[in-house]
Design an enzyme around this catalytic site. Structure first.
Site, PDB file in Angstrom:
ATOM      1  N   LYS A  45       0.836  -1.205   0.000  1.00 32.48           N
ATOM      2  CA  LYS A  45       0.000   0.000   0.000  1.00 32.48           C
ATOM      3  C   LYS A  45       0.871   1.255   0.000  1.00 32.48           C
ATOM      4  O   LYS A  45       2.057   1.191   0.331  1.00 32.48           O
ATOM      5  CB  LYS A  45      -0.886  -0.006   1.243  1.00 32.48           C
ATOM      6  CG  LYS A  45      -0.065  -0.031   2.535  1.00 32.48           C
ATOM      7  CD  LYS A  45      -0.932  -0.230   3.754  1.00 32.48           C
ATOM      8  CE  LYS A  45      -0.082  -0.293   5.007  1.00 32.48           C
ATOM      9  NZ  LYS A  45      -0.834  -0.654   6.186  1.00 32.48           N
ATOM     10  N   TYR A  96      14.970  32.023   4.735  1.00 31.92           N
ATOM     11  CA  TYR A  96      13.754  32.796   5.015  1.00 31.92           C
ATOM     12  C   TYR A  96      13.714  33.219   6.484  1.00 31.92           C
ATOM     13  O   TYR A  96      13.995  32.416   7.375  1.00 31.92           O
ATOM     14  CB  TYR A  96      12.501  31.961   4.739  1.00 31.92           C
ATOM     15  CG  TYR A  96      12.161  31.809   3.281  1.00 31.92           C
ATOM     16  CD1 TYR A  96      11.873  32.926   2.486  1.00 31.92           C
ATOM     17  CD2 TYR A  96      12.100  30.543   2.707  1.00 31.92           C
ATOM     18  CE1 TYR A  96      11.543  32.773   1.150  1.00 31.92           C
ATOM     19  CE2 TYR A  96      11.770  30.382   1.375  1.00 31.92           C
ATOM     20  CZ  TYR A  96      11.495  31.494   0.589  1.00 31.92           C
ATOM     21  OH  TYR A  96      11.170  31.351  -0.719  1.00 31.92           O
ATOM     22  N   MET A 141      10.854  25.301  -0.066  1.00 34.25           N
ATOM     23  CA  MET A 141      10.070  24.351  -0.855  1.00 34.25           C
ATOM     24  C   MET A 141      10.957  23.355  -1.599  1.00 34.25           C
ATOM     25  O   MET A 141      10.729  22.154  -1.577  1.00 34.25           O
ATOM     26  CB  MET A 141       9.192  25.111  -1.857  1.00 34.25           C
ATOM     27  CG  MET A 141       8.204  24.214  -2.583  1.00 34.25           C
ATOM     28  SD  MET A 141       7.271  25.087  -3.841  1.00 34.25           S
ATOM     29  CE  MET A 141       6.278  26.198  -2.873  1.00 34.25           C
TER      30      MET A 141
END
Ligand SMILES: *Cc1c(COP(=O)(O)O)cnc(C)c1O
Length: 829
Positions: free
Chosen positions: A498, A723, A772
């Site tokens: 799975k 950041y 990201m």
């Protein structure tokens, strides 16, 4: 030349039936590896879990006519077969190959030790292939089965043999010694790891030393103290026995007096210069490697070259040219929805057979193509060699061949039954090839090193970015075997694939599991099952979360839903009825305390009635899930769940009136609660190399997440990084920006020093916040970091468990969270 009659004599077996006396050339142990039936001898082995005698029929049907069996059988069914009966088929294999070995009077190098066996073997081959026609173990064939298959390859034209031997428990080396009977020994090293199976390190060393009982010389490094001590004891012992020639020791050391005394190891850029004294004379070599493992392996080879009397000039020249050993067979996504299987190990018949088997195992595309260079080092006449290759390709259903090289081109008539084209050189192929000609197919790219097939790989592989998840298929197979070994005979194994096989892949993993004989697969959702079916998976597949919108697909693709509530049962019933099906396979989930999905005790009577109604369903299995099988603190709860399950499943089974598979154990329960193995177990995380108990030591690492350094920056003290300026340099610092971020599945919790990555074998903290697509590491303390360097996010040394701890989560979440934009690369060792 061997025949059934001569082999029967060698084995002192009983020739139950003799119908011919055809030449026997190949030993076949695994029915799936059948290539050339006419000249094969099938020896079915028997283990606790498997008895290969069951394949005799199939092998006979496919044209095999020589058998060595260890179970009495009626010969009438096999009128054309030669059948030899022996007591023990594994013993017979060993006896036969030991006999074969004794037909040869050539130098035989035997290699054992914890690490480096295969590299040393391959490097010796590179160093000596100009001087001798050498036969050697394919890849790392070094087991009770791999060694006989390796030694059986010895042919009259060989002038030297190099075999490796590995053992996993006491008592095994005696057999391997008889088969290899090395004249020259190399003991590479001894590691503390993997003592399992042995009481301690000394017992392990002594057992391995048995390989050199009758050798002329043993090469080893004195710096392993336990090894050195054991060798000296062994030497005294062997000396006392009445053996015609004494065992000579050829030692090397970086620390003390030795035959080859290493006095300097100087690494620069990509080379290492090693200085030594040999018989008082100063010598040196240069090797194109800088890592410690390679240095050790090279010194073993050096000592052997000196023992063989090779000149200093020859040694230096060849050492300088040592090449990387591509042991891996890699599978990647190719252009135009094709799959590329890269095997640049070597081009010989043995490894071609291994690669073709891999191609057969992975059947996502019906169309299979092989790009093959000249076969080197075989000792057969060209004509019969390529006819044999053609036979192998036909047997494995290869539709298209691209042959590259002068020899294979000359023998093109051998391949008349396959669609084929030929090119004299790799350049010619690259000049003329049209990439659009390759699509929706599996392509095996297999060439000898000199043909530089990397260039073909580059052309056909899909360009991936540099963050990749490597999946070791051999390790998955190993882990499955570790759990299988714990199962009582007859217990089935369901593999949980799975969530994209816990992040590692879908049909790639399922194909492997199907090949290795698991009984069942389970996926979470129907679409995962459909993908497996489309890729040629024929095993039964249970769908744990069947949604009404996917019921049609479930029926269409013959998937088996888990029914967990009356509501879902009623909805599925309707679809089955409408489709006019009966006896549709389903699985019944019982809730025994997890309180996730499942029927409860109060539902059972009504459930049984519905299940029997109109014969719509055939219950394949009844199961439940444990809430804390890995946790000793939950053992009482686990037992309560098990009790309830026994009771509920018995009741249901009684009402159904037929036998059903019962299962409740997940990975941890298989070894922590062996009495709960019942009729089947469900193996999940353990297969992917993760276990939270000491059973971890038996497992191999499966997944390695890697990325690279995109840029390096020196920043002054006081500057901030990333950041929000969350990290401030206390001292002038070196910062590495790497190509992975939260979009790849790297948790933001790992920012601000919580997580670390490995670069040049050292740990570097993640600093500032995770972005990201990128994040920054502090590499101030790590020497020689360069842009482009590989960065390990997790893998063998920096484990996924460690990363999970840092992120305050569990390995399951990390593994399944790696996003699909991270390309998966599969390999087999
Ligand atoms: C995921 C799952 C498993 C496997 O559990 P592991 O701990 O990974 O072995 C077994 N059974 C069910 C029902 C599952 O959902």
């Amino acid at each position: 030349m061997y025949t059934a009659e001569s082999i029967s004599k060698i084995l002192k077996g009983e020739l139950l039936q003799q119908t011919g006396n055809a030449e026997i050339e190949h030993i076949l142990l695994d029915s799936r590896k059948l290539l050339i039936p006419e000249t094969s001898l099938f020896i079915p082995l028997v283990s606790e879990r498997r008895n290969a005698h069951q394949y005799i029929d199939e092998m006979y049907q496919k044209g095999v006519s020589n058998f060595v069996v260890s179970e009495p059988m009626s010969t009438a069914q096999y009128p054309k077969a030669n059948i030899i009966l022996v007591k023990n088929s594994l013993q017979a294999l060993h006896t036969l190959v030991a006999y074969h070995r004794h037909q040869f009077q050539i130098p035989v190098i035997g290699i054992t030790g914890s690490n480096g066996k295969t590299i040393v073997k391959e490097w010796l081959f590179q160093l000596l292939e100009k001087d001798y026609n050498i036969v050697r173990s394919p890849k790392s064939y070094n087991s009770q089965i791999g060694v006989p298959l390796s030694v059986w390859q010895m042919k009259p034209e060989n002038q030297m043999a190099i075999f490796e031997a590995g053992i996993s428990q006491p008592g095994e080396m005696v057999n391997l010694e008889k088969i290899i009977r090395p004249t020259i020994g190399i003991f590479t090293n001894i590691g503390e790891a993997h003592n399992e199976g042995f009481l301690n390190i000394r017992q392990k060393v002594n057992e391995k030393l048995i390989l050199f009982m009758k050798s002329d010389v043993l090469i080893y490094c004195k710096d392993y103290l336990a090894l050195n001590e054991c060798v000296n004891n062994f030497h005294n012992l062997v000396g006392k026995r009445e053996i015609d020639n004494d065992l000579q020791l050829l030692t090397w050391s970086r620390k003390t007096d030795a035959d080859l005394r290493i006095i300097g190891v100087d690494k620069n850029d990509n080379h290492t210069r090693i200085d030594a004294l040999y018989k008082q004379e100063p010598l040196f070599i240069r090797i194109p490697f800088v890592d410690e493992g390679s240095i050790e392996n090279a010194i073993h080879c050096w000592a052997l070259m000196l023992y063989l009397g090779k000149s200093q000039a020859v040694i230096q020249e060849r050492m300088n040219l040592l090449g990387n050993i591509a042991m891996r067979l890699e599978m990647k996504q190719g252009i135009n929805n094709s799959t590329i299987i890269n095997d640049s190990y070597n081009s010989d018949l043995g490894s071609l057979a291994i690669a073709l088997e891999f191609l057969q195992q992975q059947r996502q595309h019906p169309q299979r193509t092989v790009i093959l260079s000249d076969i080197l080092q075989s000792g057969k006449s060209e004509g019969s060699l390529y006819e044999e290759v053609a036979g192998m390709l036909e047997k494995k259903g290869i539709q298209k061949l691209i042959g590259i090289g002068k020899n294979i081109s000359r023998e093109k008539q051998s391949f008349s039954k396959i669609k084929s084209s030929f090119y004299p050189t790799t350049e010619d192929f690259l000049k003329e090839v049209n990439p659009a000609d390759f699509q929706n197919e599996s392509i095996l790219v297999k060439g000898a090193r000199v043909f530089k097939f990397e260039r073909i790989g580059k052309l056909l592989e899909q360009k991936a970015h540099q963050t990749i998840l490597e999946i070791n298929l051999s390790a998955i197979a190993h882990n499955v075997k570790q759990y299988q070994a714990l199962l009582k005979p007859g217990i089935k194994l369901m593999a949980m694939v799975k969530a994209f096989s816990y992040g590692s892949g879908s049909f790639e993993i399922a194909s492997l599991l199907q090949f290795h004989g698991v009984d069942y697969l389970a996926v979470a959702y129907a679409d995962e099952g459909v993908e497996l079916r489309r890729a040629g998976i024929t095993l039964p597949i249970m769908v744990m979360n069947p949604e009404p919108s996917t019921f049609d697909a479930i029926l269409q693709w013959n998937l088996e839903p888990e029914l967990y509530s009356m509501h879902i049962l009623e909805q599925f019933e309707e679809v089955v009825r409408y489709a006019n099906k009966t006896d549709y396979p389903v699985h019944i989930k019982l809730d025994t305390g997890m309180h996730r999905l499942g029927f409860e005790q109060a539902d059972l009577d009504q459930l049984a009635i519905r299940l029997k109604e109109d014969g719509l369903f055939k219950v394949q299995s009844i199961f439940s899930h444990l809430a804390g099988s890995e946790d000793p603190a939950m053992d009482a709860f686990t037992r309560k769940q098990a009790q309830l399950f026994t009771q509920m499943s018995a009741l249901l089974q009684q009402q159904l009136g037929y036998a059903v598979i019962r299962h409740i154990a997940n990975s941890a329960a298989i070894h922590r609660h062996p009495d709960l193995q019942l009729d089947m177990v469900r193996l999940g995380i353990g297969m992917y190399g993760v276990d939270s108990t000491s059973f971890q030591d038996k497992l191999r690492n499966v997944s390695t997440l890697k990325t690279t350094v995109a840029q390096l920056k020196r920043i002054p003290a006081g500057d901030t990084v990333g950041y929000g300026g969350k990290w401030k340099a206390k001292v002038p610092s070196l910062i590495a920006t790497v190509r992975i971020g939260y979009a790849d599945g790297y948790d933001r919790k790992l920012g601000n020093g919580n997580g670390k990555m490995m670069i040049r074998t050292k740990l570097a903290p993640v600093i500032g916040v995770v972005a990201m697509d990128m994040l920054m590491l502090d590499v101030t303390h790590i020497a020689d970091v360069q842009e482009g360097d590989e960065v390990i996010v997790f893998g063998e040394e920096l484990t996924v468990q460690q990363l999970a701890k840092w992120a305050d989560t569990i390995p399951y979440e990390i593994l399944t969270g790696i996003s699909q934009r991270v390309k998966r690369v599969y390999f087999q060792e």
